[in-house]
Design a protein around this motif. Structure first.
Motif, mmCIF file in Angstrom:
data_model
loop_
_atom_site.group_PDB
_atom_site.id
_atom_site.type_symbol
_atom_site.label_atom_id
_atom_site.label_comp_id
_atom_site.label_asym_id
_atom_site.label_seq_id
_atom_site.Cartn_x
_atom_site.Cartn_y
_atom_site.Cartn_z
ATOM 1 N N ASN A 103 0.851 -1.181 0.000
ATOM 2 C CA ASN A 103 0.000 0.000 0.000
ATOM 3 C C ASN A 103 0.891 1.236 0.000
ATOM 4 O O ASN A 103 1.770 1.357 0.842
ATOM 5 C CB ASN A 103 -0.902 -0.012 1.233
ATOM 6 C CG ASN A 103 -1.846 1.170 1.251
ATOM 7 O OD1 ASN A 103 -1.444 2.286 1.526
ATOM 8 N ND2 ASN A 103 -3.098 0.916 0.946
ATOM 9 N N SER A 158 0.455 3.117 3.614
ATOM 10 C CA SER A 158 0.852 2.479 4.869
ATOM 11 C C SER A 158 2.048 1.558 4.694
ATOM 12 O O SER A 158 2.655 1.160 5.674
ATOM 13 C CB SER A 158 -0.322 1.668 5.428
ATOM 14 O OG SER A 158 -0.583 0.574 4.573
ATOM 15 N N ARG A 197 1.822 -1.400 3.921
ATOM 16 C CA ARG A 197 1.411 -2.767 4.259
ATOM 17 C C ARG A 197 1.223 -3.588 2.999
ATOM 18 O O ARG A 197 0.891 -3.051 1.945
ATOM 19 C CB ARG A 197 0.065 -2.713 4.988
ATOM 20 C CG ARG A 197 0.185 -2.583 6.452
ATOM 21 C CD ARG A 197 -0.996 -3.190 7.160
ATOM 22 N NE ARG A 197 -2.284 -2.757 6.678
ATOM 23 C CZ ARG A 197 -3.080 -1.926 7.341
ATOM 24 N NH1 ARG A 197 -2.685 -1.390 8.458
ATOM 25 N NH2 ARG A 197 -4.264 -1.631 6.873
ATOM 26 N N GLN A 228 -0.532 -5.636 0.349
ATOM 27 C CA GLN A 228 -1.924 -5.617 -0.099
ATOM 28 C C GLN A 228 -2.001 -6.227 -1.487
ATOM 29 O O GLN A 228 -0.984 -6.509 -2.115
ATOM 30 C CB GLN A 228 -2.467 -4.198 -0.111
ATOM 31 C CG GLN A 228 -1.882 -3.344 -1.223
ATOM 32 C CD GLN A 228 -2.645 -2.032 -1.419
ATOM 33 O OE1 GLN A 228 -3.423 -1.631 -0.561
ATOM 34 N NE2 GLN A 228 -2.420 -1.379 -2.539
ATOM 35 N N ARG A 278 -8.916 -1.005 4.576
ATOM 36 C CA ARG A 278 -8.116 -2.229 4.528
ATOM 37 C C ARG A 278 -6.660 -1.913 4.235
ATOM 38 O O ARG A 278 -5.758 -2.550 4.756
ATOM 39 C CB ARG A 278 -8.663 -3.179 3.451
ATOM 40 C CG ARG A 278 -9.989 -3.800 3.811
ATOM 41 C CD ARG A 278 -10.311 -4.980 2.897
ATOM 42 N NE ARG A 278 -10.463 -4.598 1.510
ATOM 43 C CZ ARG A 278 -11.584 -4.148 0.971
ATOM 44 N NH1 ARG A 278 -12.667 -4.024 1.716
ATOM 45 N NH2 ARG A 278 -11.657 -3.822 -0.301
ATOM 46 N N GLY A 279 -6.440 -0.907 3.393
ATOM 47 C CA GLY A 279 -5.071 -0.614 2.994
ATOM 48 C C GLY A 279 -4.286 0.170 4.039
ATOM 49 O O GLY A 279 -3.117 -0.098 4.263
ATOM 50 N N CYS A 280 -4.928 1.191 4.648
ATOM 51 C CA CYS A 280 -4.120 2.067 5.506
ATOM 52 C C CYS A 280 -4.880 2.549 6.738
ATOM 53 O O CYS A 280 -4.491 3.561 7.320
ATOM 54 C CB CYS A 280 -3.588 3.245 4.702
ATOM 55 S SG CYS A 280 -4.880 4.274 4.037
ATOM 56 N N PRO A 327 -2.223 9.083 5.146
ATOM 57 C CA PRO A 327 -1.316 8.425 6.094
ATOM 58 C C PRO A 327 -1.599 8.850 7.541
ATOM 59 O O PRO A 327 -1.937 10.008 7.797
ATOM 60 C CB PRO A 327 0.076 8.899 5.667
ATOM 61 C CG PRO A 327 -0.099 9.797 4.514
ATOM 62 C CD PRO A 327 -1.537 9.990 4.229
ATOM 63 N N LEU A 328 -1.434 7.919 8.447
ATOM 64 C CA LEU A 328 -1.725 8.216 9.852
ATOM 65 C C LEU A 328 -0.838 9.334 10.384
ATOM 66 O O LEU A 328 -1.276 10.159 11.179
ATOM 67 C CB LEU A 328 -1.528 6.960 10.697
ATOM 68 C CG LEU A 328 -2.397 5.749 10.338
ATOM 69 C CD1 LEU A 328 -2.128 4.609 11.307
ATOM 70 C CD2 LEU A 328 -3.860 6.105 10.353
#
Ligand code: SF4
Ligand code: SF4
Lengths: 248, 649
Positions: free
Chosen positions: A12, A15, A17, A19, B367-369, B376-377
């Motif tokens: 991703n 993030s 992550r 995916q 689901r992705g982030c 972005p967080l």
């Protein structure tokens, strides 16, 4: 028609992550129209990320375990070579254009086609079975929104273009029910030329685009014989400085 | 033997008919999933639940309680007395018959009041058809019963007339008894049983916090089927609840989606769900149709999919709901519409992936982030550059943990958060934020039926929170407040969560802040559903506004009966088209008060109401108003001058 979708190790972009790549999710959508139970194939340390493919319409997923960062090609080639020899060989192998992990070459489909001796066709946006058995009609996306319809003989490898229909929506329940089969890597069988070779960068002149895909003009040769065609192409490339003789 | 002497036997016959009819219904309920029900506690609580909780809601419509008390009371009393008439000694007593006649008289009075609600023209929210015929049966039964028993009390001077009167009494009585399976009288027993076996008994507990009875329950993600597809997938006491509906239409009148012309009416939906479990027969629904009704096949049955083009309910109906709970708040039969809607959505999302097209994007981002907007967080705190915003990683502990929520990514929401942060700094509050470790609370995913994503986020957030020490969680987002306060405990995280309006009211009351007076401005306050109805917090924000010296005007719908802004439950993501937009309707109600400013307390409400175009009152969060007052107080000595009325932007 038995279809296998290759799933890469995508990340991703926000993030980082693991995916499922969107393009591969689209490939699954195309596969689901041809095959009632399309299967996925992934090489990597686990199914994190790619297992979402089951939620997008895959019925099963083969995961060949390989350490992170390992070249997936030998394992892919070996696995597909074995299944092509099995009683129910896959007719079609679909893949995206390139992985989305950051260091991907986009060469896997081509090297795989070479290793398996299968024809490869790029940038499909729609697929349907051809009239003759073991053929597939592919709508190929070309530059400037043009489309080209090509019929190919199966088995084949086809890569998918982002303009293909959007993926089937994700369903958690479907993902949960999908079957994941884990395999140990077995690379003994098929020789693969992994070394695509590295060359220093060399600036190449820009090609002037004269027209779209249906270009004609002075350089249009209708129905030349293959030898002649190859000579003309090489001559063109050399005239334009794109290829220097003998340097590849 | 007089005609009146047959009346007790008539009641016995009615009871038998009703029992058979109800038995058929009980068989249907038994097809539902099992549910844990504390029968003893439920039975003990029944009188209170009926006389206090139900009556409290019924009584909001005075004409309803005035008609229902004598009608039902008279019917039950007369029937009860008549069964006693099987004792020969009683049957011989004139006084006894006079008593029975009195009960019938009470009932007759009730029926007259009921008739006035329905004839010549019924209130639009009421159903016609069988419901319109109900007063006729009741009336014939009551009047003829009355006359028969009066004659009996007088010593039966006209035996032929009594006999003639007995027959219509019997016919109407048996007709009433027959409607207990699929008709109006079903509500009596189903309603009483529902009160006993209610799936959310906490809502009747006056001690319990309101939020305990409004949080959604976790779904077992290992279950064979996720969510509700067919009537048989509902718990049996949910099927029972649908049968309790009296089609009074109060829910429909309160429903924002219905008002905006989206294809949803909670009343119609409950009627459909009741019809669905019966199965096999076409629905006989005589209320207002779903606005802009989408055609469906109408197939029904305990094992037939409810939400599908062939079934009874169109998916657009399901996705129009804002989960505002106005219907639940208004329902005299204590039906939990939102639970049913979320259960149905869970199946659509988790098993079929059939979410509305536009709602797919936020779920994919989740689901992705972990953020529905795909941001972005670590960017969550970017807006606060230049403000003092301590991070809890650096401090390790804080008195107050500030939960920023999604507003931090939205330009409008950021203005509110900035005001809040500045206020906290001004008051010297020891607070900190999670910063890049804060994931979305998962509210949107859960309301859209994506329970898997919600549970993953809930667990991750609980894990993060467990790393730090803090006293309370403070948030300006009622959705986050509700989810963390009431829905995270199921995942091992019990926190004291306080809404910024309550927290700021505390600060002002304890004198830690000295806002200047903003007197001279008229204001109205829009209650966020997830704060007011879901958590019962309607006073703190008002107290705070009053403390600022604002002239507060109330909208017709306010407090726990406030109207939704249209922003909850993923409705903006689903975006089912209607005739108008919910926020436009709400803004119209704001304008009716004549207030120049509408105070809000939720980033969703802010966004929805700010989205209303044209000349309109200004939308300000309570925190922004307070900060404005504090700044005014700094410029001048506190309370020295009244602030000017601001022109709307
Ligand atoms: S669901 Fe409740 S409020 Fe709505 S019509 Fe039925 S009884 Fe009335
Ligand atoms: S929760 Fe609100 S939007 Fe949904 S049905 Fe009830 S009243 Fe209508």
């Amino acid at each position: 028609m038995k279809t296998v979708v290759l799933l890469s190790d995508a990340r991703n972009p926000v993030s980082g992550r693991a995916q499922l790549s969107r393009l591969e999710a689209q490939a699954i959508g195309l596969a689901a129209e041809l095959d009632e139970s399309p299967q996925g194939l992934h090489v990597g340390p686990g199914e994190e990320g790619v297992s979402a493919g089951l939620g997008h319409g895959l019925c099963g997923l083969d995961v060949i375990e390989a350490p992170e960062g390992e070249d997936p090609l030998p394992a892919l080639a070996a696995f597909l070579a074995t299944s092509l020899k099995s009683d129910e060989p896959p007719a079609l192998v679909l893949c995206g254009r390139r992985g989305e992990g950051g260091l991907d070459t986009g060469l896997v489909p081509y090297l795989l086609a070479e290793a398996l001796g299968l024809p490869i066709l790029a940038d499909a946006v729609a697929l349907r079975p051809g009239e003759a058995s073991d053929t597939l009609v592919v709508d190929q996306a070309m530059a400037k929104g043009a489309r080209r319809r090509v019929t190919i003989r199966l088995p084949a490898i086809v890569t998918v273009h982002p303009l293909a229909p959007p993926p089937l929506p994700f369903a958690f329940g479907r993902m949960r029910r999908g079957e994941i089969r884990r395999h140990a890597a077995d690379v003994s069988e098929v020789p693969v030329d992994v070394d695509a070779g590295e060359r220093p960068h060399r600036a190449r002149p820009k090609l002037m685009r004269t027209a779209g895909t249906a270009s004609g003009g002075a350089n249009l040769h209708v129905g030349p014989d293959p030898e002649e065609a190859a000579r003309l192409i090489l001559a063109y490339l050399e005239d334009n400085g794109i290829r220097r003789y003998g340097q590849g | 033997m007089t005609a009146a002497a047959f009346l007790p036997w008539l009641i016995v016959a009615m009871i038998i008919v009703a029992a058979i009819q109800i038995g058929r219904r009980v068989m249907l309920w038994r097809q539902g999933r099992p549910a844990a029900v504390d029968w003893i506690a439920g039975l003990k609580a029944l009188p209170r639940r009926y006389l206090v909780d139900v009556h409290h809601v019924v009584d909001r419509d005075r004409s309803a309680s005035r008609m229902h008390v004598p009608t039902a009371g008279g019917l039950v009393l007369a029937s009860g007395l008549l069964v006693l008439g099987l004792i020969p000694a009683l049957a011989a007593s004139h006084l006894y018959w006079a008593l029975v006649a009195l009960s019938f008289m009470v009932m007759t009075a009730g029926v007259v009041l009921e008739t006035q609600r329905r004839y010549p023209r019924a209130l639009p929210r009421l159903s016609l058809g069988r419901w319109q015929r109900l007063p006729v049966y009741l009336g014939v039964f009551a009047v003829c019963g009355l006359l028969t028993t009066v004659l009996a009390a007088l010593g039966n001077p006209l035996p032929v007339l009594s006999l003639l009167l007995f027959f219509p009494t019997a016919a109407a009585g048996l007709a009433l008894a027959a409607t207990t399976a699929t008709g109006p009288m079903r509500h009596a027993l189903a309603g009483a049983t529902h009160l006993v076996a209610h799936p959310r008994p906490q809502r009747f507990d006056p001690e319990a916090a309101k939020g305990e009875a409004t949080g959604l329950r976790p779904l077992d993600l290992d279950a064979e089927k996720l969510g509700t597809e067919t009537p048989a997938d509902f718990a049996w006491n949910r099927l029972l609840a649908f049968d309790a509906c009296v089609q009074c239409g109060r829910c429909e009148a309160a429903c924002p989606a219905f008002a905006a012309g989206q294809p949803l009416s909670p009343k119609h939906l409950i009627a459909d769900l009741a019809a669905a479990s019966g199965g096999g027969h076409a629905r006989a629904y005589a209320g207002q149709p779903y606005p802009n009704e989408r055609a469906t096949g109408g197939a029904a049955g305990a094992h037939t999919a409810i939400v599908s083009p062939e079934g009874l309910v169109h998916p657009d109906t399901l996705w129009s709901c804002t989960t505002c709970r106005a219907c639940v708040e208004e329902c005299p039969m204590m039906i939990e519409h939102v639970d049913a809607i979320v259960d149905l959505r869970r199946f659509q999302t988790l098993e079929r992936g059939a979410v509305p097209m536009k709602a797919e994007e936020p779920l994919a981002h989740y689901r992705g982030c972990d953020e529905p907007n795909g941001r972005p967080l670590f960017e969550r705190t970017d807006f606060a550059a230049g403000l003092s915003l301590p991070r809890i990683v650096e401090k390790g502990e804080a008195e107050v943990l500030l939960w920023l929520g999604q507003a931090a990514y939205d330009l409008r929401g950021q203005r509110t958060l900035k005001a809040l942060i500045q206020t906290l700094n001004a008051a010297g509050v020891d607070f900190a934020v999670l910063g890049g470790q804060e994931r979305d609370c998962g509210d949107l995913a859960r309301r859209l039926g994506d329970e898997a994503t919600f549970q993953r986020l809930a667990r991750a957030n609980v894990e993060t929170l467990s790393r730090y020490r803090f006293g309370r969680i403070l948030t300006a987002d009622p959705h986050a407040l509700h989810v963390i306060r009431n829905e995270y405990p199921a995942f091992g995280g019990a926190y004291k969560v306080v809404h910024h309006t309550a927290f700021l009211a505390e600060l002002v009351e304890s004198g830690r802040l000295a806002p200047a007076s903003l007197a001279g401005r008229t204001i109205t306050y829009h209650d966020p559903c997830y704060l007011g109805r879901y958590n019962g917090e309607v006073e703190a924000p008002r107290a705070l506004l009053d403390a600022l010296g604002l002239e507060r005007r109330e909208m017709a719908r306010s407090g726990k009966r406030s109207m939704c802004c249209g922003g909850g439950g993923g409705a903006p993501s689903a975006d089912v088209p209607g005739d108008t937009r919910i926020p436009d309707i709400r803004m119209g109600q704001v304008k009716e008060t004549g207030a120049k400013t509408v105070a809000v307390a939720c980033p969703q409400c802010t966004a929805m109401l700010e989205g209303v175009t044209g000349e309109r009152p200004e939308v300000k969060d309570v925190a922004e108003l307070l900060w404005e007052a504090i700044e005014a107080g700094r410029r001048k000595p506190a309370g020295a001058a009244a602030a000017r009325e601001l022109e709307p932007a």
